[in-house]
Structure formats: C-alpha cells, structure tokens
Design an enzyme around this catalytic site. Structure first.
Site, PDB file in Angstrom:
ATOM      1  N   HIS A 264      20.808  38.125  -9.887  1.00  0.00           N
ATOM      2  CA  HIS A 264      20.014  36.926 -10.214  1.00  0.00           C
ATOM      3  C   HIS A 264      18.844  37.307 -11.117  1.00  0.00           C
ATOM      4  O   HIS A 264      18.533  36.615 -12.077  1.00  0.00           O
ATOM      5  CB  HIS A 264      19.440  36.290  -8.939  1.00  0.00           C
ATOM      6  CG  HIS A 264      20.401  35.394  -8.211  1.00  0.00           C
ATOM      7  ND1 HIS A 264      21.269  34.556  -8.863  1.00  0.00           N
ATOM      8  CD2 HIS A 264      20.587  35.179  -6.865  1.00  0.00           C
ATOM      9  CE1 HIS A 264      21.975  33.871  -7.958  1.00  0.00           C
ATOM     10  NE2 HIS A 264      21.588  34.235  -6.744  1.00  0.00           N
TER      11      HIS A 264
ATOM     12  N   CYS B 237      34.020  37.650  -5.636  1.00  0.00           N
ATOM     13  CA  CYS B 237      32.895  38.129  -6.451  1.00  0.00           C
ATOM     14  C   CYS B 237      31.625  38.118  -5.610  1.00  0.00           C
ATOM     15  O   CYS B 237      31.375  37.175  -4.855  1.00  0.00           O
ATOM     16  CB  CYS B 237      32.703  37.247  -7.676  1.00  0.00           C
ATOM     17  SG  CYS B 237      31.303  37.780  -8.698  1.00  0.00           S
TER      18      CYS B 237
ATOM     19  N   GLU C 209      20.966  39.710  -5.340  1.00  0.00           N
ATOM     20  CA  GLU C 209      19.647  39.256  -5.808  1.00  0.00           C
ATOM     21  C   GLU C 209      19.275  39.918  -7.132  1.00  0.00           C
ATOM     22  O   GLU C 209      18.680  39.283  -8.000  1.00  0.00           O
ATOM     23  CB  GLU C 209      18.570  39.545  -4.746  1.00  0.00           C
ATOM     24  CG  GLU C 209      18.740  38.770  -3.439  1.00  0.00           C
ATOM     25  CD  GLU C 209      18.792  37.253  -3.615  1.00  0.00           C
ATOM     26  OE1 GLU C 209      18.246  36.739  -4.608  1.00  0.00           O
ATOM     27  OE2 GLU C 209      19.410  36.578  -2.760  1.00  0.00           O
TER      28      GLU C 209
ATOM     29  N   HIS D  79      25.162  31.706  -9.564  1.00  0.00           N
ATOM     30  CA  HIS D  79      26.256  31.923  -8.619  1.00  0.00           C
ATOM     31  C   HIS D  79      27.605  31.805  -9.317  1.00  0.00           C
ATOM     32  O   HIS D  79      27.727  31.146 -10.343  1.00  0.00           O
ATOM     33  CB  HIS D  79      26.165  30.914  -7.466  1.00  0.00           C
ATOM     34  CG  HIS D  79      25.050  31.240  -6.522  1.00  0.00           C
ATOM     35  ND1 HIS D  79      24.329  30.288  -5.856  1.00  0.00           N
ATOM     36  CD2 HIS D  79      24.519  32.429  -6.157  1.00  0.00           C
ATOM     37  CE1 HIS D  79      23.407  30.884  -5.111  1.00  0.00           C
ATOM     38  NE2 HIS D  79      23.497  32.175  -5.275  1.00  0.00           N
TER      39      HIS D  79
END
Lengths: 200, 451
Positions: free
Chosen positions: A144, A156, A141, A150
């Site tokens: 992000h 990964c 997160e 993604h």
C-alpha cells in the site's frame, strides 16, 4: 519464461544495495519477528530493510476510551520522527484501530512513506503461524505504501482479508500483476533515494 | 465479490472520521470524494452524481436525513448508507424508511463495512449490467438487420479504412462519442477480416466493476471466489480465433491494463484461481469515448498499453458533424419501427426533417434511433411531422430552432444543408429533396452566398 514485462530487481539494476525501509519496533517487539519481517521484505519485494532500535510509543496516540492506539496518529508521529524518502514500518505489540474502524491489523499511507502493523490480534496461533501472519500483513501494508490498492485475484497477498482466518488462507505471494507493479515502484523508489543528498 | 471504481461521496463533519473512511475506501479501489456538511454535499451534487453515498446522520446545519431526501430527489436510484453513532438506531430506521439502503454504527467493524460495501457494489453492478445488456441487444439488432447506414464523406472514409485494415491482425482503437456506433464499426472490421468465421466477442468494460471485469475476461476455476460454483471460460478464451471487442477501454483500471498488456504480449493467460496457462489468439479491437492521451497525462492510463492498442485509430465523428447522415438514418429507423409496430408510415415531412437536422444530437445515432422509435409510436397519420417530434424541444438539449417564421426556418434549413455539404449545391439539393434549379432560385431569392 522471461518476458519484456518481467521485473529486473531494482537494486541489481542500479548499484550497491541501500536500505529502502526502516523497520521500527514501537515498544517491546521480539527480535525474531523483526528479522523475519525484514528478510521477507527483501525476498518478496526487493525492499532491503534496516532494523532500528525500539522507538517509544507516542502516549498521545492512546485512545483511553477504546484502550487501543490510534494507528493514524502513530503513522503521523513516525513520519515526523523519520523524515526523508526512506520508507518506514512500525511494529507494535498493542492493539491498534482507526477513528472509523474498531480494529485494524495494519494501517498505511497509500502511496506515502509509513505503515504500522500490530501483532496483537495475530497471536492466537503458535510461533510459525504467528510469524507468517505478521509477514503477510507487513508485506500487504508496505505494498500500500508503494501505492498499490487491493487486488481481486484470489491468490494474491493484496487481496483484502476481512479477518484473520482469511489472512491465513492467503498465499505468501503477490499475483503477477501486483509483483510487476511492486518491482516498478521499488525501482522508482531506489532512484529517488539515490538522488536525495541526505537520504536519512 | 467486491466491485471497485465506483464514485463514492463520504459526508461527515468530523475530519478524522471522513479522512479515515475515505482512505479505507480508496485502498479498496473506490473513487472517493469527501464533504464536511450536508450543504457542501448538495453543492457537489450540482456538478456530478455519485454511485454510493456514505452520510453521517448527525451533522450541524443540514442533517443526514435531510441530505438523504435531497439526494433521493436528485437521484432516485442513489445507493446510500447512513452512518450513526451507537444509541441512534431509531434514526437509522427512519433513514431506511426514507430510502437509505443500509446503515452502520461507528466505529465500524471492518468485516461489516466490507460486507455492506460489497452488497451495494453488487447491486450497482447488476443494474449497470442490465442497462448494458439492453443497449447491446438494441445495437445488435442494428447490425444484424441492415449494417451501417451513412452517406457522409467522413463515414465513407471510415468505410475505406475498414476495408483497408480489416484483413490485418493489427489492433484497432475506435474513438467517438457515446452512441456513434463504435460497436458497428468493430463488427464490420470482424466481418471483413479473415477471422470472420471465428467468434466476435464484445464486452463493455465501462459497465463492469473491476472484479467482475476480471472474471469476465479471464474466466475462473471452480472455487476461485465465493459464488464461483463451477469453472467458467472468460472472453479472452472465447475470442480465440476471432475478434475481441473491448468497449469503453478508457474506463479500465491501470492494474487491469497491466493484466491485459501481459496477455497481448504473451498470448496466453491463466483463469482466476487457476494454474494452467491457456493459449489464445484474437484480434483486439477497442473503443472509447474518452481522450486517452489526456488520461495518460493524468496518470490514469498507461502509456505502454495505449501504444499497444492504438496501432490503427478510427475516429467516428459525432452525428452533429455529419448531418447529411441524419436523413438516411432516420429513414432506416422509420422503416424498421414501422415494420415492428405494424404502422404504415410513409416518411418524414420536410418540417420534421428540418427539426432533425437542426438538432444537436448529444446522444448521436443511438438518440436518433430512440427518437424515431418514439415518433413512430406517437404517429397518428402516415407521415411523421413536427408534432410527433415535439418532445425533442422539451428534452432540454440544445436545439437550434427557436420561434421562427416559415421564411426564417426555410433560410436556416437551407443554410444548414449547404454548410453540411460544403456548399455543394447539387448535394444540398439532393439532401433537401428538391432539384438543383429550385435550390438555386431560392438562393437568389434569399440572397444566400457562399461564405
């Protein structure tokens, strides 16, 4: 092998370490979980984290009909309560969801500042496994939040796990490309935070 | 395997649902726009089309079913998921009968949403690959038969550049509109290089999803992802010792640009799911129809990658800017399709040639090729005339010819020929198929003067 693309740790490059992330327990979250997440943010993403005292969970974010917290509302509340360029990661023990999904393990603002991760669905396994899952979701997160989407590399951490079993299969590492992008964006973040007079 | 980069429109009147779904899709790599009503979605369709539509069934005003029908009229192959609330499954079934690809009840289970999106993206990838393969096949026929046909000064300059830069290992970026023949130039660069005995490996990056492209380029080990039943070599590996041609390089994601940049720097890479380093040695030729500098300004293309691939740039002008190439190209395709169809066609009438040189050619050489193929199929006599090209006017593309008298048409045609030849009367006469004296007489008669 060192190449021109290898990242230089942002904090080494730009002076004494400063906290880049505030780790915010939302309600009761055990200290060990907070410490392990903070240590891994530092080790794998070069994101030094400060652990803050528990912050009360916003009652308005509770969706009565679904018996879950609205992750988007939690994130918005954290962003209001903790302004400034420093990033934030809320940890919560309750189940969270978004208006469109029946549940989420974590939610974040893509390229924003805030993320929230729930331990609720990670606890069917014992101590070490549970902590590993929590760290994986937190790192995912926060990447992000740094602006990464993604990744389709099988090995990964930015690969999107469809469920907890797939989360367990993911390694505790980013692929070269994501790692490079994280380093680049953390460097920019350090610059931004250092140039902000009132960082917090 | 989930492809990304697909243009997706989310239509829902509830802001929380719309934004939440958009945020989820963006993280997965989809390019997402939102609309808050059926009417607003229809307006959006007037500007551009999307690959995937997620449409809420129940909306005030135009509902999801009506919108579904409108989308299908405008874009019959659109991929559509309808969103329903629990208890409206019958409506979802109606939507499926009207052509929706799938339906999903809100709130969604994250795993279910992922699976549906993956399935649709895979369908889109297969369709695109099919189209790309067909085009590649046609393009390859072009080069393997006759090579590049061109007379214009612009193309002669390009040939000179090819000769000059082909022997070097320097990366080349070819720019030009769709259909101008970028792959032909790339093949010519390979043929004239010292690596001509090595492989020429081409890949259209625009027709691939990110995951498919990654697997195509890097290859994968057995078990790297669901469906990877055996190990497979990627194009980076196949191109070693030869030339790697990446078409539509402007369409690849910034993340893929980083991956390729690393390969170009290090000259080695790992297959997906692999841990072994594989050395590779290829010359990179890339091509795009996009303005990469503009993409850099928008933050969609990395500057460091741009400078790495743009060492030598070859710009192929569109066909409308080199109309003197139309006649030889038309003859070339006419000869090929006559041979293929077994029809004995001698050539084009002057009127037909006039129509071809007056046309705007938005699809460039590829469009001319398709036009000539169709004209040969339609031809009844030994010459291709204006009748066989009637469909060009009906295509809706700009055509400079309106209703004209014969005299007006002749003046316009002579004018066009002179303009393309820079008012070199001898060259214009050759292009028009008359001698210089005849053209000079006509110039006097129609009082045409050099501007």
């Amino acid at each position: 092998m060192t190449t021109s693309l290898d990242p230089v740790p942002a904090q080494v490059e730009q002076g004494p370490a400063i906290a880049l992330v505030r780790l915010i327990p939302l309600g009761p979250v055990d200290d060990l979980s907070c410490q392990v997440v903070a240590a891994n943010l530092q080790a794998l993403m070069d994101l030094a984290a400060d652990i803050l005292p528990p912050f009360p969970v916003l009652p308005d974010a509770f969706m009565e009909a679904r018996r879950q917290y609205d992750a988007v509302q939690l994130i918005n509340a954290l962003a209001r309560a903790f302004p400034g360029p420093t990033l934030g990661l809320g940890l919560i023990g309750s189940d969270i969801a978004t208006p469109i999904l029946t549940y989420v393990l974590g939610e974040s603002q893509l390229g924003g500042r805030m993320a929230v991760v729930s331990t609720y669905r990670l606890t069917d396994a014992g101590g070490r496994r549970k902590l590993e899952r929590l760290v994986k979701v937190s790192l995912h997160e926060m990447a992000h939040v740094l602006g990464l989407g993604h990744c389709w590399q099988p090995q990964c951490l930015m690969r999107s796990p469809r469920n907890v079993a797939q989360l367990d299969e993911l390694p505790m590492a980013f692929c070269d490309t994501c790692q490079y992008e994280i380093a680049r964006r953390v460097r920019n973040l350090v610059r931004e935070i250092r140039s902000t007079p009132d960082r917090h | 395997m989930t492809p990304s980069g697909l243009a997706t429109l989310v239509v829902d009147d509830e802001e929380a649902i719309r934004e939440s779904l958009a945020a989820w899709l963006i993280k997965d790599g989809y390019r997402v726009e939102t609309a808050d009503s059926g009417e607003s979605a229809v307006e959006r369709l007037a500007d551009h089309l999307f690959d995937i539509y997620l449409v809420d069934i129940k909306m005030p005003g135009m509902d999801g079913l009506e919108l579904l029908s409108r989308i299908k009229v405008r874009q019959p192959d659109a991929l559509i998921i309808v969103i329903t609330a629990h208890g409206t499954v019958q409506t979802a079934v109606d939507a499926m009968k009207r052509g929706a690809n799938d339906y999903i009840c809100k709130p969604f289970d994250p795993e279910e949403l992922s699976l549906i999106m993956e399935r649709l993206a895979a369908t889109k990838a297969l369709r695109d690959e099919n189209v790309a393969l067909r085009e590649q096949l046609m393009d390859r026929l072009d080069v393997s038969l006759e090579g590049i046909v061109a007379q214009s000064r612009a193309m002669q300059n390009i040939f000179a550049t090819i000769e000059e830069v082909a022997p070097a290992m320097t990366p080349v970026l070819i720019q030009g509109e769709t259909g101008v023949g970028k792959e032909l130039v790339a093949r010519a660069l390979h043929q004239d290089s010292e690596r001509s005995a090595g492989p020429f490996v081409a890949l259209n990056c625009g027709a691939q999803s990110e995951s498919l492209l990654e697997s195509e380029l890097f290859g994968h080990e057995r078990g790297a992802f669901t469906g990877a039943l055996r190990a497979r070599r990627g194009r980076l590996e196949m191109a070693s010792g030869g030339t790697l041609f990446l078409d539509e390089i402007g369409d690849i994601s910034p993340k893929m640009q980083v991956s390729l940049l690393r390969v170009l720097e290090e000259k080695r890479f790992q297959r997906l799911g692999g841990s072994q380093w594989i050395d590779t040695d290829f010359r990179l030729v890339s091509a795009t129809h996009r303005d990469l500098v503009h993409l850099i300004r928008q933050g969609r293309f990395r500057e460091d990658f741009f400078y790495r691939i743009n060492v030598i740039r070859i710009e192929i002008p569109p066909l409308r800017d080199r109309l003197e190439d139309v006649a030889p190209l038309a003859d070339h395709f006419l000869e090929r399709y006559s041979r293929e169809t077994g029809k004995r066609i001698l050539g084009l009438t002057q009127r037909a040639l006039g129509i071809l040189t007056a046309y705007h050619w938005p699809g460039n050489v590829r469009e001319l090729r398709n036009v000539m193929e169709r004209a040969v199929v339609l031809a009844r006599g030994q010459m291709i005339g204006a009748e066989e090209l009637g469909f060009l006017d009906a295509s809706g593309e700009p055509c400079r010819l309106g209703p004209m008298s014969l005299r007006e048409m002749e003046i316009a045609h002579i004018q066009a020929a002179l303009d393309t030849c820079g008012w070199n009367v001898s060259r214009a006469a050759r292009q028009l198929g008359v001698d210089r004296a005849t053209l000079t007489r006509k110039l006097k008669r129609y009082r045409l003067q050099r501007p």
